[in-house]
Design an enzyme around this catalytic site. Structure first.
Site, PDB file in Angstrom:
ATOM      1  N   SER A  98       0.868  -1.173   0.000  1.00 39.17           N
ATOM      2  CA  SER A  98       0.000   0.000   0.000  1.00 39.17           C
ATOM      3  C   SER A  98       0.902   1.220   0.000  1.00 39.17           C
ATOM      4  O   SER A  98       1.168   1.829   1.022  1.00 39.17           O
ATOM      5  CB  SER A  98      -0.901  -0.006   1.238  1.00 39.17           C
ATOM      6  OG  SER A  98      -0.130  -0.025   2.414  1.00 39.17           O
ATOM      7  N   HIS A 219      -3.184  -6.499   2.552  1.00 39.32           N
ATOM      8  CA  HIS A 219      -2.284  -7.498   3.137  1.00 39.32           C
ATOM      9  C   HIS A 219      -2.987  -8.827   3.435  1.00 39.32           C
ATOM     10  O   HIS A 219      -2.407  -9.723   4.028  1.00 39.32           O
ATOM     11  CB  HIS A 219      -1.660  -6.965   4.434  1.00 39.32           C
ATOM     12  CG  HIS A 219      -0.808  -5.751   4.218  1.00 39.32           C
ATOM     13  ND1 HIS A 219      -0.366  -4.945   5.235  1.00 39.32           N
ATOM     14  CD2 HIS A 219      -0.329  -5.194   3.076  1.00 39.32           C
ATOM     15  CE1 HIS A 219       0.357  -3.959   4.742  1.00 39.32           C
ATOM     16  NE2 HIS A 219       0.388  -4.084   3.432  1.00 39.32           N
ATOM     17  N   GLU A 228      -4.643  -2.755   9.056  1.00 40.76           N
ATOM     18  CA  GLU A 228      -3.905  -3.299  10.211  1.00 40.76           C
ATOM     19  C   GLU A 228      -4.635  -3.026  11.512  1.00 40.76           C
ATOM     20  O   GLU A 228      -5.032  -1.886  11.779  1.00 40.76           O
ATOM     21  CB  GLU A 228      -2.509  -2.662  10.282  1.00 40.76           C
ATOM     22  CG  GLU A 228      -1.672  -3.021   9.069  1.00 40.76           C
ATOM     23  CD  GLU A 228      -0.407  -2.194   8.937  1.00 40.76           C
ATOM     24  OE1 GLU A 228       0.110  -1.703   9.950  1.00 40.76           O
ATOM     25  OE2 GLU A 228       0.049  -2.038   7.790  1.00 40.76           O
ATOM     26  N   GLU A 271       1.767  -9.703   6.999  1.00 40.02           N
ATOM     27  CA  GLU A 271       2.622  -9.254   8.104  1.00 40.02           C
ATOM     28  C   GLU A 271       2.517 -10.182   9.313  1.00 40.02           C
ATOM     29  O   GLU A 271       2.846  -9.806  10.433  1.00 40.02           O
ATOM     30  CB  GLU A 271       2.274  -7.818   8.481  1.00 40.02           C
ATOM     31  CG  GLU A 271       2.545  -6.865   7.314  1.00 40.02           C
ATOM     32  CD  GLU A 271       2.394  -5.401   7.654  1.00 40.02           C
ATOM     33  OE1 GLU A 271       1.885  -5.084   8.747  1.00 40.02           O
ATOM     34  OE2 GLU A 271       2.780  -4.574   6.823  1.00 40.02           O
ATOM     35  N   ASP A 308      -4.152   0.856  11.321  1.00 40.03           N
ATOM     36  CA  ASP A 308      -3.656   1.517  10.109  1.00 40.03           C
ATOM     37  C   ASP A 308      -4.713   1.281   9.047  1.00 40.03           C
ATOM     38  O   ASP A 308      -4.892   0.156   8.567  1.00 40.03           O
ATOM     39  CB  ASP A 308      -2.305   0.950   9.653  1.00 40.03           C
ATOM     40  CG  ASP A 308      -1.848   1.600   8.351  1.00 40.03           C
ATOM     41  OD1 ASP A 308      -2.508   2.581   7.912  1.00 40.03           O
ATOM     42  OD2 ASP A 308      -0.841   1.156   7.764  1.00 40.03           O
ATOM     43  N   GLU A 351      -3.703   5.390  11.906  1.00 42.98           N
ATOM     44  CA  GLU A 351      -2.757   5.772  10.843  1.00 42.98           C
ATOM     45  C   GLU A 351      -3.517   5.879   9.519  1.00 42.98           C
ATOM     46  O   GLU A 351      -4.444   5.108   9.266  1.00 42.98           O
ATOM     47  CB  GLU A 351      -1.676   4.679  10.765  1.00 42.98           C
ATOM     48  CG  GLU A 351      -0.646   4.870   9.663  1.00 42.98           C
ATOM     49  CD  GLU A 351       0.323   3.683   9.619  1.00 42.98           C
ATOM     50  OE1 GLU A 351       0.566   3.036  10.667  1.00 42.98           O
ATOM     51  OE2 GLU A 351       0.817   3.380   8.525  1.00 42.98           O
ATOM     52  N   ASP A 378       1.378   8.249   7.176  1.00 47.02           N
ATOM     53  CA  ASP A 378       2.268   7.333   6.442  1.00 47.02           C
ATOM     54  C   ASP A 378       2.302   7.791   4.983  1.00 47.02           C
ATOM     55  O   ASP A 378       3.168   8.582   4.594  1.00 47.02           O
ATOM     56  CB  ASP A 378       1.734   5.902   6.612  1.00 47.02           C
ATOM     57  CG  ASP A 378       2.439   4.876   5.744  1.00 47.02           C
ATOM     58  OD1 ASP A 378       3.467   5.210   5.151  1.00 47.02           O
ATOM     59  OD2 ASP A 378       1.967   3.717   5.643  1.00 47.02           O
ATOM     60  N   LYS A 403       9.559   5.312   7.203  1.00 47.00           N
ATOM     61  CA  LYS A 403       9.983   4.143   6.422  1.00 47.00           C
ATOM     62  C   LYS A 403      11.137   4.594   5.537  1.00 47.00           C
ATOM     63  O   LYS A 403      10.943   5.457   4.661  1.00 47.00           O
ATOM     64  CB  LYS A 403       8.840   3.674   5.526  1.00 47.00           C
ATOM     65  CG  LYS A 403       7.634   3.076   6.254  1.00 47.00           C
ATOM     66  CD  LYS A 403       6.466   2.983   5.281  1.00 47.00           C
ATOM     67  CE  LYS A 403       5.365   2.095   5.791  1.00 47.00           C
ATOM     68  NZ  LYS A 403       4.139   2.231   4.942  1.00 47.00           N
ATOM     69  N   HIS A 431       8.478  -1.097   9.424  1.00 39.26           N
ATOM     70  CA  HIS A 431       8.831  -2.087   8.396  1.00 39.26           C
ATOM     71  C   HIS A 431       7.973  -1.840   7.147  1.00 39.26           C
ATOM     72  O   HIS A 431       7.171  -0.902   7.104  1.00 39.26           O
ATOM     73  CB  HIS A 431       8.547  -3.498   8.937  1.00 39.26           C
ATOM     74  CG  HIS A 431       7.064  -3.744   9.132  1.00 39.26           C
ATOM     75  ND1 HIS A 431       6.504  -5.000   9.213  1.00 39.26           N
ATOM     76  CD2 HIS A 431       6.003  -2.880   9.250  1.00 39.26           C
ATOM     77  CE1 HIS A 431       5.200  -4.910   9.362  1.00 39.26           C
ATOM     78  NE2 HIS A 431       4.870  -3.655   9.408  1.00 39.26           N
ATOM     79  N   LYS A 454       6.846  -0.281  14.453  1.00 35.11           N
ATOM     80  CA  LYS A 454       5.771  -1.105  13.908  1.00 35.11           C
ATOM     81  C   LYS A 454       6.427  -2.130  13.007  1.00 35.11           C
ATOM     82  O   LYS A 454       7.033  -1.770  11.997  1.00 35.11           O
ATOM     83  CB  LYS A 454       4.828  -0.174  13.128  1.00 35.11           C
ATOM     84  CG  LYS A 454       3.769  -0.888  12.342  1.00 35.11           C
ATOM     85  CD  LYS A 454       2.797   0.106  11.722  1.00 35.11           C
ATOM     86  CE  LYS A 454       2.870   0.041  10.223  1.00 35.11           C
ATOM     87  NZ  LYS A 454       1.650   0.485   9.541  1.00 35.11           N
TER      88      LYS A 454
HETATM   89  C1  2PG Z   1       1.911   0.430   6.028  1.00 38.58           C
HETATM   90  C2  2PG Z   1       2.858  -0.658   5.622  1.00 38.58           C
HETATM   91  C3  2PG Z   1       3.533  -1.424   6.687  1.00 38.58           C
HETATM   92  P1  2PG Z   1       3.089  -1.380   3.163  1.00 38.58           P
HETATM   93  O1  2PG Z   1       0.988   0.772   5.286  1.00 38.58           O
HETATM   94  O2  2PG Z   1       2.104   1.054   7.059  1.00 38.58           O
HETATM   95  O3  2PG Z   1       2.682  -2.029   7.603  1.00 38.58           O
HETATM   96  O4  2PG Z   1       2.361  -1.447   4.603  1.00 38.58           O
HETATM   97  O5  2PG Z   1       4.498  -1.738   3.384  1.00 38.58           O
HETATM   98  O6  2PG Z   1       2.340  -2.343   2.314  1.00 38.58           O
HETATM   99  O7  2PG Z   1       2.957   0.041   2.682  1.00 38.58           O
HETATM  100 MG    MG Z   2       0.507   2.538   6.695  1.00 41.25          MG
END
Ligand code: 2PG
Ligand code: MG
Length: 485
Positions: A98, A219, A228, A271, A308, A351, A378, A403, A431, A454
């Site tokens: 995502s 996911h 999440e 995850e 999330d 989130e 994010d 990230k 992660h 996280k």
């Molecule tokens: C998120 C992440 C990690 P992705 O959205 O926060 O949990 O997912 O790495 O798929 O963006």
């Molecule tokens: Mg996110």
């Protein structure tokens, strides 16, 4: 001239050329005064720091697999240490599902005959032909300087020339190499990088894990739109206990899901969280609250809840599809979140509540919920200081999901963390859903003093290695008296 005489001549010449005679004299005088039992070891210890600093010889890229069976870039760092080139460290880049539209670009080959177009041979070539010569001769212990060279070799903000995947893998690997060459644990090396020019704190703190025990969205394969469902242990517990608490809840949740929905409800998402056939967030939070009680804990005291939503994934034509065929406006979605917060008082963090460009709703959510819970950005920030400074000024969120591969290098991600800390916001080191078995982010979280990390469920090797790394760091800090009280 005899061999011995010619060697002695060469040594004298070297000492003269490098102006080493006075240094050597001081060391030998000390040796004579102290007469240590291991004279040779003493000399080595005194002389080694005076040797030429290590230099990167080359980076070597390769295509390896991530936790979702997709190719990713791995990088080896070779450095010249005392005239010899050797492999010092290697690391690999994670990969998201995502993803925010402003993320650094993951360079994929697009050749459908290999890995359905997801091969990374071009990014690997870029490591070998562009990044490697760009950093050759640089000192691998100076991560900021090497990261800068990596960025300059690409020259674009979103790393579209070389590939963000190539750059992140290189930055991770150079960080590891620097720590090894300095004989420091990675978190200490990264703390020195983070606090450069300021005093590195005397003690370290461990982050509270935000543990994703129930997976939805992209996911998992079900109807749950929210991506999440996480649990966070009480921040005052030692890390070891935090991990035990959440892991026990995870097991109880598995049992409850099986008893209610059958054994397939225990299947795991990307995850490592369960991916049961649930339809809405209220039901999912309710199941988690039951699991918390079944494990003997109290929601809102021992364990808290976090979401999330990754809502850009279910935002279309100005509406949010919160459940299959159920569309909400931004304001309706905010009411929905507010009700969840009221109905589930242990819920303390949301989130990506809104689409990455729905800034008005981000602002409204801060006005309504910003005093009560963490509103985490994010996709809206993508660890990018340009977006973050705008978001801080316009009050979009009060926490940053950090990230490294969203922006490229560790140093750039550290800039974002510093900016958020200066604005008194929280930082959650994160992660990606596609991961590798390195645990750089655990060290990064400790180095920056982020209050949260996280990194998925306490299951599946690529998630667990990050939690286990934090256990190791905790033990080391306790032994050295360096854990923040
Ligand atoms: C998120 C992440 C990690 P992705 O959205 O926060 O949990 O997912 O790495 O798929 O963006
Ligand atoms: Mg996110």
């Amino acid at each position: 001239m005899s061999d011995t005489a010619s060697t002695a001549g060469k040594i004298q010449e070297y000492l003269d050329d490098n102006k080493l005679q006075p240094t050597l004299q001081v060391i030998i005088n000390d040796l004579c005064k102290q007469l240590p039992s291991d004279a040779f070891g003493y000399l080595v210890n005194q002389l080694l720091p005076k040797c030429a600093p290590p230099q990167i010889d080359k980076l070597v890229g390769r295509e390896v697999l991530d936790s979702r069976a997709n190719p990713t870039v791995e990088v080896d760092v070779y450095a010249i240490v005392r005239d010899k080139s050797r492999l010092i460290a290697r690391s690999a880049a994670p990969s998201g599902a995502s993803t925010g539209s402003n993320e650094a670009m993951e360079l994929r080959d697009g050749d459908n005959d290999r890995y359905m177009g997801k091969g990374v041979k071009r990014a690997v070539d870029n490591v070998n032909t562009i990044l490697s010569p760009a950093v050759a001769r640089a000192n691998p212990t100076d991560l900021a300087a090497v990261d800068d060279l990596l960025c300059k070799a690409d020259g674009t903000e979103l790393k579209t020339k070389v590939g963000g995947n190539a750059i992140t893998a290189a930055s991770f690997a150079v960080a590891e190499a620097g720590a090894i060459l300095l004989d420091l644990p990675l978190y200490k090396h990264l703390a020195n990088v983070f606090y450069r020019g300021r005093d590195t704190p005397k003690t370290y703190r461990l982050p509270t894990p935000m543990v994703n025990i129930l997976n939805g969205g992209k996911h998992a394969g079900g109807n749950l739109k929210i991506q999440e469902f996480m649990i966070m242990p009480n921040a005052d517990l030692p890390f070891t206990e935090k991990l035990r608490y959440v892991t026990q809840v995870y097991h109880h949740l598995g049992k409850l899901l099986v008893s209610k929905y059958g054994v397939s409800a225990k299947n795991l998402g990307d995850e490592g969280g369960y991916a049961p056939p649930l339809d809405n967030a209220d039901e999912a939070l309710g199941m988690i609250e039951q699991a918390i009680s079944a494990a003997g804990f109290t929601a809102g005291k021992d364990i808290f809840l976090a979401l999330d939503c990754a809502s850009s994934e279910f935002y279309k034509d100005g509406k949010y599809e919160i459940a299959p065929k159920k569309f909400l406006t931004g304001d309706e979605l905010l009411n929905y979140y507010e009700k969840l917060v009221n109905d589930h008082p242990a819920l303390r963090s949301i989130e990506d509540a809104f689409d990455e460009k729905d800034y008005e709703m981000w602002k409204k959510s801060m006005e309504r919920l910003g005093d009560k819970i963490m509103l985490v950005g994010d996709d809206v920030f993508t660890t990018n200081t340009n977006l973050l400074s705008r978001g801080i000024n316009e009050k979009w969120a009060n926490a940053l999901l950090l990230k490294v591969n969203q922006i490229g290098t560790i140093s750039e991600a550290m800039n974002a963390a510093r900016m958020m800390f200066e604005a008194s916001g929280q930082v959650i080191v994160s992660h990606r859903s596609g991961e590798t078995t390195n645990s750089v982010i655990s060290d990064l979280a400790v180095a920056t003093g982020a209050r949260f990390i996280k990194t998925g469920a306490p299951a599946r090797g690529e998630r667990v290695c990050k939690y286990n790394r934090l256990l190791q760091i905790e033990e080391e800090l306790i032994n050295e008296g360096l854990l923040e009280k």
